[in-house]
Design an enzyme around this catalytic site. Structure first.
Site, mmCIF file in Angstrom:
data_model
loop_
_atom_site.group_PDB
_atom_site.id
_atom_site.type_symbol
_atom_site.label_atom_id
_atom_site.label_comp_id
_atom_site.label_asym_id
_atom_site.label_seq_id
_atom_site.Cartn_x
_atom_site.Cartn_y
_atom_site.Cartn_z
ATOM 1 N N VAL A 262 0.805 -1.220 0.000
ATOM 2 C CA VAL A 262 0.000 0.000 0.000
ATOM 3 C C VAL A 262 0.840 1.274 0.000
ATOM 4 C CG1 VAL A 262 -0.201 0.306 2.511
ATOM 5 C CG2 VAL A 262 -2.131 0.941 1.023
ATOM 6 N N TYR A 263 2.131 1.193 0.281
ATOM 7 C CA TYR A 263 2.959 2.395 0.309
ATOM 8 C C TYR A 263 3.046 2.998 -1.094
ATOM 9 C CZ TYR A 263 4.518 0.813 4.949
ATOM 10 O OH TYR A 263 4.578 0.406 6.259
ATOM 11 N N ALA A 264 2.440 4.162 -1.241
ATOM 12 C CA ALA A 264 2.319 4.819 -2.548
ATOM 13 C C ALA A 264 1.707 3.865 -3.568
ATOM 14 C CB ALA A 264 3.662 5.353 -3.037
#
Length: 344
Positions: free
Chosen positions: A54-56
C-alpha cells in the site's frame, strides 16, 4: 551495527531496519535519492528492509526492487498486505486477509520487488471479516511453496496475537513469528500487553514509528509554529496538532526530552531510538526517513545504549504502558468506532 535474532525464526537482523514508506509519491519522489538511502543503509550494516504493497500503492516496492538489484541476498526483505489497493468498481476483494486477496497480493509484491520470495510477510492489520484460520492457511501454503520464509502481523492487539498462536497450533498451520507494532517514548501502550505477549510466544518485534510521526526529531517545539510543508500542517489531525490537549502535552514532554538528550550527550533522535531498542522484547526499530539527511541522523542510534538514569527519567515523564495519544496504537477495533457493531 548490532544484530539480533528475529524471535524464534533464527534469522539474524540489524537492530535498525530501513522502512521505505516514504519512497515515492507519499514522501520522496526522487528515485535517485531513495536508491542512495538504500545503498547508505546497507553500507552501514543494515540488512533489514521493510515495505508494503500500500505504500504509494506499489511505488515504494517498485523503487525498492530496483534499488536492491544485485544486492537482494544481502537483506532480509519484509512486505505487508491487507490495506485496500486501487481497483475497478466491481473488484471488492483487493484488500483484507482472505485467501483470495493474499494469493493475489503476494504475486503483485513479488513482481514489483523483482524477487521470487519474501523473507517476512506481514498481515498489515487485523480483519474482523476473515477467520484467522483462513489467513494462516493461505500464508502456510505460501511458506510451503517457497514464496515466503516467515509470517507475522502488524498492530495486532495482544488478544488477537494469542488467538492466532492457538489457531496455528490447533490446525497445524504455520504460526506468526513476527509482530510489527507502534512503540515510542510518547506511545508506550505496547508495554502493557502486546510486547510481553510477543515475548511469551517468541515473536520477533519490529517497532514502527519509534520517532512518533516526527515528534521525536525535534522539529516540533514549544513556542514555535511547525513549517508550512510539515505533516503537522498538512495532516494535523493525524499528527496531533488538531487536538490542543494532546499537542500541548507532547510539546511539554519533548522539551524535557531535549534536555535529557543533552545530558546523555546524544541527539533527540538517538535518544528515541535507543529507548525502544532498550526493551528486551524489541528486535529492531524501523527507520522511516524521507531524505538521505534524515537517514544519517538515525544510523548512529546504535552506537551506545541509554543510561539507566535516562530510562528512569523517561518513566517519570511518560508512565510505562501509557500513551499520550490513544490513537497512536495504530489499530482501533471496529466496535469502538462503529456504534452499530456494539448494539443490538
Amino acid at each position: 551495527m548490532q544484530y539480533r535474532i528475529l524471535g524464534g525464526t533464527g534469522i539474524e537482523v540489524s537492530g535498525l531496519c530501513l522502512g521505505t514508506m516514504m519512497f515515492g509519491a507519499w514522501g520522496d519522489r526522487d528515485e535517485a535519492e531513495c536508491r542512495r538511502m538504500v545503498a547508505t543503509a546497507l553500507d552501514a550494516g543494515v540488512n533489514f528492509v521493510d515495505t508494503a504493497d500500500v505504500y504509494a500503492f506499489g511505488e515504494s516496492e517498485e523503487i525498492l526492487g530496483r534499488a536492491l538489484k544485485g544486492r537482494r541476498d544481502d537483506v532480509v526483505l519484509v512486505s505487508k498486505f491487507h490495506n485496500e489497493m486501487p481497483a475497478g468498481p466491481l473488484d471488492r476483494n483487493r484488500r483484507g486477509n482472505s485467501r483470495l486477496w493474499i494469493t493475489r497480493a503476494v504475486e503483485g509484491s513479488l513482481r514489483r520487488l523483482g524477487t521470487d520470495h519474501l523473507d517476512v510477510y506481514l498481515v498489515h492489520r487485523p480483519d474482523p471479516r476473515t477467520d484467522v484460520e483462513e489467513t494462516l492457511g493461505a500464508l502456510s501454503d505460501l511458506v510451503r511453496a517457497g514464496k515466503v520464509r516467515a509470517i507475522g502481523t502488524s498492530s495486532f492487539p495482544a488478544e488477537e496475537i494469542v488467538e492466532a498462536q492457538w489457531a496455528a497450533r490447533r490446525t497445524g498451520r504455520e504460526r506468526f513469528t513476527v509482530e510489527q507494532l507502534s512503540y515510542s517514548v510518547l506511545a508506550r501502550h505496547a508495554e502493557a500487553a502486546a510486547l510481553p505477549t510477543a515475548q511469551r510466544h517468541r515473536m520477533g518485534v519490529m517497532v514502527w514509528s519509534p520517532l512518533n510521526g516526527g515528534w521525536l526529531t525535534g522539529k516540533y517545539r514549544a513556542g514555535a509554529e511547525p513549517a508550512g510543508d510539515s505533516r503537522a500542517r498538512t495532516n494535523g489531525d493525524h499528527f496531533d496538532y488538531a487536538d490542543a490537549r494532546v499537542r500541548e502535552r507532547k510539546l511539554a514532554v519533548v522539551e524535557e526530552l531535549v534536555r535529557l538528550a543533552a545530558d546523555e550527550g546524544c541527539t533527540l533522535v538517538e535518544l528515541a531510538l535507543r529507548f525502544v531498542l532498550a526493551h528486551p522484547g524489541v528486535t529492531s526499530a524501523v527507520m522511516g526517513p524521507r531524505t538521505h539527511d534524515q537517514l544519517l541522523t538515525q544510523l548512529t542510534a546504535v552506537d551506545r545504549p541509554l543510561s539507566a538514569a535516562a530510562l528512569d527519567r523517561i518513566d517519570q515523564l511518560v508512565a510505562p504502558g501509557s500513551a499520550l495519544n490513544p490513537r497512536d496504537t495504530g489499530y482501533t477495533p471496529p466496535p469502538l468506532e462503529n456504534a452499530a457493531l456494539r448494539r443490538r
